[in-house]
Enzyme design. Sequence first.
Site: not given
Ligand code: GDP
Ligand code: IMO
Ligand code: MG
Length: 431
Positions: A225, A41-42, A17, A14
């Site tokens: 991840q 979840g991106h 990416k 999270d």
């Molecule tokens: P990922 O799994 O690495 O793609 O990250 P996620 O999408 O799960 O979580 C990142 C969250 O931060 C998302 O809700 C993005 O919209 C938000 N986000 C990404 N970059 C920034 C930033 O520079 N500032 C803020 N405030 N939010 C951001």
């Molecule tokens: P993105 O790509 C954050 C965490 C789960 C749990 C552990 C094992 O959005 O960054 P799983 O379902 O993979 O067996 O869960 O890994 N986890 C993540 N945490 N971002 C993710 O993906 C994750 N995918 C799995 O919360 O702790």
């Molecule tokens: Mg994510």
Amino acid sequence: MIQSLAIVGGQWGDEGKGKIVDCLSDSADAVVRFQGGHNAGHTLVAGGKKVIVHLIPAGILRQQVTAYIGNGVVLSIDALRGEIDHLESHLGSIVDRVKISEDCALLLPSHAALDQAREAKKGNQAIGTTSRGIGPAYEDKVARRGLKLHDLNDLKSVQAKAEELLDYHNYLLTNFYRQKAVDSGKIISDLVSASEWLVPMMTDVSSEVNSLMVQNKKVLFEGAQGVMLDIDHGTYPFVTSSNTGIGAVGTGAGIAPSKIDHVLAIVKAYTTRVGSGPFPTELHDGVGAHIAKAGAEFGATTGRPRRCGWFDAVLVRRAHQLNNFDGLCLTKLDVLDGLETIRVCTGYRTADSELLNSSGNAWCLQRCEPIYEDLPGWQEDTLGIRNYDQLPVNARYYLDRITELTGVPVDVISTGPDRAHLIYRPSISGW
Ligand code: GDP
Ligand code: IMO
Ligand code: MG
């Protein structure tokens, strides 16, 4: 010039990416997922519109991009169908631009049932998985009893193979976990009917992507991840079930590691994690709550609140040791606006020593207390700043200190969720 760029998460996932893949896909011909599954979840925000992708590479939002799902991904057909339908409601038809490796391991509904049953049985020792079935699907792959996508080419034999596997799953579910059996007949008939739309999307991803590289096309590899969730190098057992670092590009997409030109690690300006497991810099006070609120830290896949803490340079140094990052992209800098003091973890203290480096495993990390350096915060608003020179002086100092402490230059800075909220340093601009 960079032709093949790999993006990996440098912390516990999270990190943002998806946003960065979407931005850098601007110049890409192909974007390739190589591990994980729909546990990812991106989140992408373009012009205020939000889209979340789980299985399909974030590059899909760019019309010139072909999105590949490599053999290292565990593929849920139901999740894929739902995601295609969701994306098509935003983007129009995408099926011609999504190509899936025939060697992907299939993740069945019974894998999710097993994941949930296992977590329930562990009680307060649970890993806190996404409950999507990721672990059981990888287990079946490694045990050589799972189904692969190419099995759908022969509908007679896939039915027999699925029946045998589902018998085994139902035996575990009912006898060991004391849960309800899954409906094997429905799962098998869904598999058979999905073959009609899935088989045309199937391809030899390794050959296609290698051939694009020979033609000097630009290829971006999208990690899911983060390094600290890696099955071998993360906080085991509180990890996911795949390798999440740069090595997985080779095995999970069928690309020689020497063909990757540049590795960009995405890290947050602070640290978060979802699920259980050690987290040395976790904050349990008002500052942690403030960061969670300002950063809207709720999981994009499960909606669970994310645990928040200070930036941990020991973990990012470890991630760099494992992946040899060429650059960092620091996201969510804006979330730290208004804090008087910002702490950075520079080392760990254990009962008998001080450490600058540590293994990421849970046994080690549980024994560590963070050693902090305090840096001055900034009161100015950084949301949406696109020019490095406009950043507050203390924010620039923070970035410099992160470069010094991790040994990796900060090449990209994200100052908000939207595509437009980005600062590129010259080394990566237009890659
Ligand atoms: P990922 O799994 O690495 O793609 O990250 P996620 O999408 O799960 O979580 C990142 C969250 O931060 C998302 O809700 C993005 O919209 C938000 N986000 C990404 N970059 C920034 C930033 O520079 N500032 C803020 N405030 N939010 C951001
Ligand atoms: P993105 O790509 C954050 C965490 C789960 C749990 C552990 C094992 O959005 O960054 P799983 O379902 O993979 O067996 O869960 O890994 N986890 C993540 N945490 N971002 C993710 O993906 C994750 N995918 C799995 O919360 O702790
Ligand atoms: Mg994510």
